[in-house]
Design a protein around this motif. Structure first.
Motif, PDB file in Angstrom:
ATOM      1  N   GLU A  27     -10.942  -1.698 -43.317  1.00  0.00           N
ATOM      2  CA  GLU A  27      -9.797  -1.653 -42.525  1.00  0.00           C
ATOM      3  C   GLU A  27      -9.510  -0.313 -43.226  1.00  0.00           C
ATOM      4  O   GLU A  27      -9.152  -0.232 -44.406  1.00  0.00           O
ATOM      5  CB  GLU A  27      -8.682  -2.534 -42.297  1.00  0.00           C
ATOM      6  N   TYR A  44      -4.824   1.070 -46.626  1.00  0.00           N
ATOM      7  CA  TYR A  44      -3.924   1.980 -45.817  1.00  0.00           C
ATOM      8  C   TYR A  44      -3.627   2.872 -46.517  1.00  0.00           C
ATOM      9  O   TYR A  44      -2.089   3.186 -46.542  1.00  0.00           O
ATOM     10  CB  TYR A  44      -3.094   1.070 -45.071  1.00  0.00           C
ATOM     11  N   ASN A 103      -9.844 -12.923 -44.820  1.00  0.00           N
ATOM     12  CA  ASN A 103      -9.169 -11.505 -44.301  1.00  0.00           C
ATOM     13  C   ASN A 103      -7.876 -11.684 -45.145  1.00  0.00           C
ATOM     14  O   ASN A 103      -6.894 -12.257 -44.998  1.00  0.00           O
ATOM     15  CB  ASN A 103      -8.953 -11.235 -43.029  1.00  0.00           C
ATOM     16  N   ARG A 162       5.484  -5.938 -33.751  1.00  0.00           N
ATOM     17  CA  ARG A 162       5.475  -4.284 -33.967  1.00  0.00           C
ATOM     18  C   ARG A 162       6.374  -4.111 -33.045  1.00  0.00           C
ATOM     19  O   ARG A 162       6.622  -3.959 -31.665  1.00  0.00           O
ATOM     20  CB  ARG A 162       4.213  -3.843 -33.230  1.00  0.00           C
ATOM     21  N   ASP A 191      -1.247 -10.721 -37.053  1.00  0.00           N
ATOM     22  CA  ASP A 191      -1.033  -9.465 -36.259  1.00  0.00           C
ATOM     23  C   ASP A 191      -1.669  -9.284 -34.955  1.00  0.00           C
ATOM     24  O   ASP A 191      -2.553  -8.131 -35.013  1.00  0.00           O
ATOM     25  CB  ASP A 191      -1.150  -8.230 -37.290  1.00  0.00           C
ATOM     26  N   ASN A 227      -9.750  -3.634 -47.408  1.00  0.00           N
ATOM     27  CA  ASN A 227      -8.808  -2.943 -46.447  1.00  0.00           C
ATOM     28  C   ASN A 227      -7.785  -2.198 -47.020  1.00  0.00           C
ATOM     29  O   ASN A 227      -7.088  -2.444 -47.943  1.00  0.00           O
ATOM     30  CB  ASN A 227      -7.998  -4.199 -45.498  1.00  0.00           C
ATOM     31  N   TYR A 262       0.506   2.384 -45.277  1.00  0.00           N
ATOM     32  CA  TYR A 262       1.562   1.703 -46.134  1.00  0.00           C
ATOM     33  C   TYR A 262       1.543   1.992 -47.491  1.00  0.00           C
ATOM     34  O   TYR A 262       2.514   1.641 -48.291  1.00  0.00           O
ATOM     35  CB  TYR A 262       0.782   0.098 -46.064  1.00  0.00           C
ATOM     36  N   ASN A 269       0.434  -2.523 -31.584  1.00  0.00           N
ATOM     37  CA  ASN A 269      -0.057  -1.948 -32.846  1.00  0.00           C
ATOM     38  C   ASN A 269      -0.784  -0.727 -32.418  1.00  0.00           C
ATOM     39  O   ASN A 269      -1.854  -0.839 -31.771  1.00  0.00           O
ATOM     40  CB  ASN A 269      -0.982  -2.987 -33.655  1.00  0.00           C
ATOM     41  N   TRP A 318      -6.700 -15.914 -42.129  1.00  0.00           N
ATOM     42  CA  TRP A 318      -6.084 -14.494 -42.401  1.00  0.00           C
ATOM     43  C   TRP A 318      -4.890 -14.700 -42.708  1.00  0.00           C
ATOM     44  O   TRP A 318      -4.056 -15.499 -42.549  1.00  0.00           O
ATOM     45  CB  TRP A 318      -5.915 -14.255 -40.803  1.00  0.00           C
ATOM     46  N   GLN A 319      -4.796 -13.880 -44.075  1.00  0.00           N
ATOM     47  CA  GLN A 319      -3.703 -14.009 -44.872  1.00  0.00           C
ATOM     48  C   GLN A 319      -3.075 -15.185 -45.139  1.00  0.00           C
ATOM     49  O   GLN A 319      -3.810 -16.088 -46.013  1.00  0.00           O
ATOM     50  CB  GLN A 319      -2.437 -12.828 -44.569  1.00  0.00           C
ATOM     51  N   LYS A 337      -2.577   1.538 -33.996  1.00  0.00           N
ATOM     52  CA  LYS A 337      -3.495   2.173 -34.960  1.00  0.00           C
ATOM     53  C   LYS A 337      -4.644   2.454 -34.271  1.00  0.00           C
ATOM     54  O   LYS A 337      -5.592   3.001 -34.773  1.00  0.00           O
ATOM     55  CB  LYS A 337      -3.528   1.130 -36.137  1.00  0.00           C
TER      56      LYS A 337
HETATM   57  C1  GCU Z   1      -4.201  -5.798 -41.784  1.00  0.00           C
HETATM   58  C2  GCU Z   1      -4.924  -7.003 -40.968  1.00  0.00           C
HETATM   59  C3  GCU Z   1      -5.017  -6.544 -39.916  1.00  0.00           C
HETATM   60  C4  GCU Z   1      -3.521  -6.034 -39.101  1.00  0.00           C
HETATM   61  C5  GCU Z   1      -3.577  -4.558 -40.121  1.00  0.00           C
HETATM   62  C6  GCU Z   1      -2.211  -3.638 -39.640  1.00  0.00           C
HETATM   63  O1  GCU Z   1      -5.125  -5.263 -42.760  1.00  0.00           O
HETATM   64  O2  GCU Z   1      -6.247  -7.280 -41.438  1.00  0.00           O
HETATM   65  O3  GCU Z   1      -5.141  -7.707 -38.819  1.00  0.00           O
HETATM   66  O4  GCU Z   1      -3.637  -5.771 -37.836  1.00  0.00           O
HETATM   67  O5  GCU Z   1      -3.641  -4.692 -41.304  1.00  0.00           O
HETATM   68  O6  GCU Z   1      -1.203  -4.086 -40.387  1.00  0.00           O
HETATM   69  O7  GCU Z   1      -2.405  -3.072 -38.667  1.00  0.00           O
END
Ligand code: GCU
Length: 596
Positions: free
Chosen positions: A497, A469, A407, A554, A175, A467, A473, A564, A369-370, A566
């Motif tokens: 996060e 959300y 991550n 996105r 991302d 992390n 999410y 993104n 990452w993932q 956020k």
């Molecule tokens: C994940 C991820 C980020 C990503 C974020 C998102 O947690 O670690 O790299 O940008 O979610 O979905 O905005």
């Protein structure tokens, strides 16, 4: 040793992939090779077949070449290529960079060609000869070019490719924008025949006044005298190298001012031999965990953090300069942070040093990452190289508090084995810092009425990042004020996060997620801050994310357009309502912890 690892080892040796890049390159005698370089955009990867790295020009009547660096396109170095021309905005592939290099050789002098960062893989050629290859977009690499340089004009060629592959780190989908190119400074460093290649000078983790010293010369030569001076402490250490060209020692510092957020004290440290004198600014501090607390210089600290990508949104490109670093760190400072999570890869040295000068502790990570190929032994070797290059570059930076190895990776025996190898590699270089990783596995347990997490890998870590959300999410399973966590309660937990998207200036219902409104984002933040009061081992939070940032997936045509959203701050530098909530929360936390 597995065959495949043997292959890697041979590759590393052959291309002189010495993992210990020269320490403190900006404190050396260097010339920047920045500026406009000639380029060839090689969309179908034909450059190898055509041997463009030989940079031939036609001679005689029948000679011809279907390429030329001269008179073609040009790109700024440092700088990603995506932001330098509309045609390259989404370019993934190969671009050949070329430039002349004038050289006058001097007896007793060696020349190290040093790349601070090239994304993602590169082959380096000098006068038509391949001298280096490197994989990894965010860590430095170097090659001693002394024996390849001619007196007079040379021609340097760098083949750069940023195509994603399943075995890369990061892999096929991540991302953030896949900025390709020579994205950071390129330097030619002059050093003596036997130079101070590497040193690690730090406060002993179990002491408040003993400074540990490790020095490695470039040659395995015994009997070289090396001196370390800290004038302000009136301290001098002198030692002689052993047969490996190494020295280990210590200094006892009376009245040491330890580096802290409130007093980011840095000392001038001089490391010298009869041929060389390096001046460095080094801070000395302690960091440790005690139960679920993070102690800095023995004091319990709440990590008031924020995350940001290495990107200047207003310029639509990678950050690479001192000015970029000042801009990013100042925006973080205004929020009231004492920590920054540099997501999701080692960022440039200007940012690390700017954070250090401002008393900001850093969480630094490699881009595991993932989805990563945890079963692929070459991928593991790559990750080890990236981790080693990151730690070697920044181990003298007291601002670094945390090394993170992953991550949001999914639990599996292969993933655990992979990450345990990384922890072993990291601690083999630097056992003074806290090791960590970020997980997205916290779930609400209906039976217990608690948020819990199952991942046995966390027992290998000093600190656990989560992390989560909620409100974005994941919808709230209960009222935020009743949301209690029971997650890895014997260790410090940092919410690495949380957050949600909002388009700056977009008003809307605070109850409707899809409004992409500042009102909803502010409500989401308020709910999460309420919940944070019910996490008994919470040692810090890091909102995702400081600035809106570019991401190829996105897709929303009006709310995202490849961004993104956020960010607490928009891509135009405008602070959203949630920014002010976070600023006030940090003001409160700062006073709470000052009282203790
Ligand atoms: C994940 C991820 C980020 C990503 C974020 C998102 O947690 O670690 O790299 O940008 O979610 O979905 O905005």
């Amino acid at each position: 040793m597995k065959r495949i690892s043997l292959t890697i080892l041979i590759l590393l040796i052959y291309f002189g992939n010495s993992l210990a890049a020269i320490t403190n390159v900006y404190g050396r005698d260097y010339q920047l090779l920045n500026g406009l370089w000639d380029v060839i955009v090689d969309q179908y990867d034909q450059g190898q077949r055509m041997k463009v790295y030989e940079n031939k020009s036609p001679e005689g009547l029948t000679d011809f070449y279907e390429y030329s660096f001269k008179g073609g396109e040009r790109l700024h170095v440092p700088g990603d290529w995506n932001s330098q021309s509309p045609e390259l905005k989404r370019y993934e592939g190969t671009i050949w960079y070329g430039r002349p290099l004038n050289h006058v050789s001097k007896p007793g002098e060696r020349n190290i060609l040093y790349f601070n960062g090239v994304n993602y893989r590169s082959n380096v050629y000098l006068n038509g000869e391949k001298i280096k290859e490197h994989e990894g977009g965010f860590t430095p690499f170097e090659v001693d070019v002394t024996d390849y340089l001619k007196n007079g004009e040379n021609f340097l060629v760098v083949e750069v490719n940023n195509t994603r592959t399943p075995q890369s780190i990061p892999a096929m989908a991540f991302d953030w924008w896949n900025y390709g190119g020579i994205t950071r400074d390129v330097m030619m460093v002059k050093v003596p025949e036997n130079y101070i290649e590497d040193y690690f000078i730090r406060l002993n983790p179990q002491s408040t006044d003993i400074i540990d010293i490790d020095i490695k010369m470039s040659q395995p030569q015994e009997g070289i005298e090396v001196k370390v001076t800290i004038p302000e402490l009136n301290q001098v250490f002198q030692g002689m190298t052993d047969e490996n060209g190494k020295i280990k020692g210590e200094l006892k510092a009376k009245k040491l001012q330890r580096w802290s957020h409130e007093n980011p004290k840095l000392y001038e440290v001089i490391v010298e031999t009869s041929d060389e004198r390096i001046v460095e600014e080094i801070g000395f501090r302690n960091i440790e965990v005690k139960g679920s607390q993070i102690l800095v210089n023995g004091e319990d600290q709440f990590m008031r953090s924020v995350s940001f990508h290495e990107e200047i949104p207003q310029r639509l490109g990678r950050a690479f300069s001192q000015n970029d670093a000042v801009m990013l760190i100042n925006e973080a400072k205004d929020l009231g942070v004492n920590m920054v999570r540099l997501a999701h890869y080692p960022q440039n040295e200007y940012i690390v040093r700017e954070a250090e000068r401002n008393g900001i502790l850093l969480w630094e990570e490699i881009p595991v990452w993932q989805g990563i190929e945890f079963t692929d032994s070459m991928t593991l070797e790559k990750a080890k190289v990236m981790l080693t290059e990151m730690i070697n570059r920044d181990k003298n930076r007291c601002a670094i508090g945390f090394w993170s190895v992953a991550n949001e990776t999914k639990p599996s025996p292969a993933r655990n084995a992979f990450l345990k190898e990384l922890l072993k590699t990291g601690k083999g270089i630097d056992s003074t810092r806290l090791y960590t990783a970020a997980f997205d596995l916290v779930e609400f347990d209906e039976d217990k009425g608690l948020f819990t997490m199952e991942d046995d890998f966390t027992e290998n870590l000093d600190v656990v990042g989560v992390n989560k959300y909620l409100g974005w999410y994941h919808q709230w399973p209960l009222d935020p004020k009743n949301a209690v966590w029971e997650v890895i309660t014997d260790k410090p937990l940092i919410i690495t996060e949380f957050g949600g998207e909002a388009l700056y200036g977009q008003a809307g219902s605070r109850d409707v997620v899809s409004s992409w409104s500042e009102d909803y984002q502010a409500r989401l933040y308020a709910d999460n801050l309420t919940m944070f009061e019910n996490i008994p081992n919470l040692a810090g939070v890091s909102p995702w994310v400081l600035y809106d940032f570019r991401s190829p997936y996105r897709f929303h045509p009006t709310n995202q357009e490849g961004w993104n959203r956020k960010g607490l701050v928009s891509d135009k530098g405008q602070r959203k309502k949630a920014w002010y909530l976070m600023r006030d929360y940090y003001e409160k936390k700062k006073n709470e912890y000052r009282v203790k």
